[in-house]
Scaffold this active site. Sequence first.
Site, short mmCIF file in Angstrom:
data_model
loop_
_atom_site.label_atom_id
_atom_site.label_comp_id
_atom_site.label_asym_id
_atom_site.label_seq_id
_atom_site.Cartn_x
_atom_site.Cartn_y
_atom_site.Cartn_z
N GLU A 5 0.84 -1.22 0.00
CA GLU A 5 0.00 0.00 0.00
C GLU A 5 0.86 1.26 0.00
OE1 GLU A 5 -2.69 0.30 3.30
OE2 GLU A 5 -3.46 2.25 2.66
N LYS A 32 -2.76 -1.88 -2.88
CA LYS A 32 -3.78 -0.95 -2.37
C LYS A 32 -3.29 0.45 -2.73
CE LYS A 32 -6.44 0.39 1.72
NZ LYS A 32 -6.77 0.11 3.15
#
Lengths: 297, 99
Positions: free
Chosen positions: A177, A214
């Site tokens: 992420e 992400k």
Amino acid sequence: MSYQDQRDLIHASQGFVAALDQSGGSTAKALAAYGVDSEAFSSDAEMFDMIHAMRSRIVQSPDFTGAKVLGAILFEDTMDREFGGQPAPQYLWQQRGVVPFLKVDKGLQDTAEDVQLLKPMPDLDALLRRAAALGVFGTKMRSVIHGANPTGITKIVAQQFEIGAQIIAQGLIPILEPEISITISNKAEAENLLRDTILTHLDALPADQTVMLKVTLPETANLYSRLSQHQRVLSVVALSGGYSRAEANARLSQNSKMIASFSRALTEGLSAQQSDAEFDQTLAQTIDEIYRASIVG
Amino acid sequence: MRQRSIPPIGPLAVTFVSLTLAFYFLFSAIQGDYGILRRAAYQAEADGLQRQLSTLQSSISQLENKTLRLSDHYLDLDLLDQQARDVLGFIRPDEIAIQ
């Protein structure tokens, strides 16, 4: 249901990934919002027990199932606790069909070259072994990009993939992420740099390794479609990073094959004083709203 | 009888005054309060202030973003965890802080 079923469920991308947890920092506040004021507990341990009771009520609600909630991201505290007499990760998957993930990062370093790298995680391997034993499917770790700085973005992606390899070695699927702050003026440029840098690393991944990504909802629609179609990517998850729910849903609907992953707890509108029926109905509404936004894309 | 030539005072005066005025205006145009040099200084100052403004606006929007994401009705757990560590110095029970 097996490990392959978990992979297939995530890959199908028909649902969203929820944040089930409450960080230690605001547990008292979260309980207050849930209708449990501070007189109700006299110690930290009791406070954490109460917040866990709230979580238990959420995960045992009829609508909290894999039909809409693909995955749930847990903090370490929750992973070590139980739901319905079972370790939390196992309960989530075996009883509810929700794939359990574990948040493994330990905070961020100071900003340098427009990025905040992850702080070192010296005991990551031990944590990963424990998580795998408890039935956790994957992990999540977040670092932040504050500008379109090629050097910084190269470093942040390299760190994510380097730790990702460590996680894969322990048999778990990492959610990488690298969040791009939505307030920066050159967001679109940073997103292009990020996508190209990630593609380079994905192409270099061995054939038996898979990751999840992400990323912040992009300025350009379907900017990350080449990532979600990449063979080494199980799924691409979108984070709103501060966009209002309406804007996040609008942006999400412009991006196909992107799962919504809300870091916001599912506790909005829930209260200890509600009857089970009211509680379940409120939670069902919240889940349904996020689910619809997630599958629109 | 030859007339004595009277020096053309008028034109000379006009020329002198004109030249003086021209020089004055030229000097003012360059050095004066509204001259080129002062304008360049003002422009540089304006650019600096503009940069400062956009920096402040950027940090305001970052703070607004953080405020939203740490509010009751939004509460971004990742950011909360980061801020709890950075600002409050929180760590998890099984972690060790090395200063």
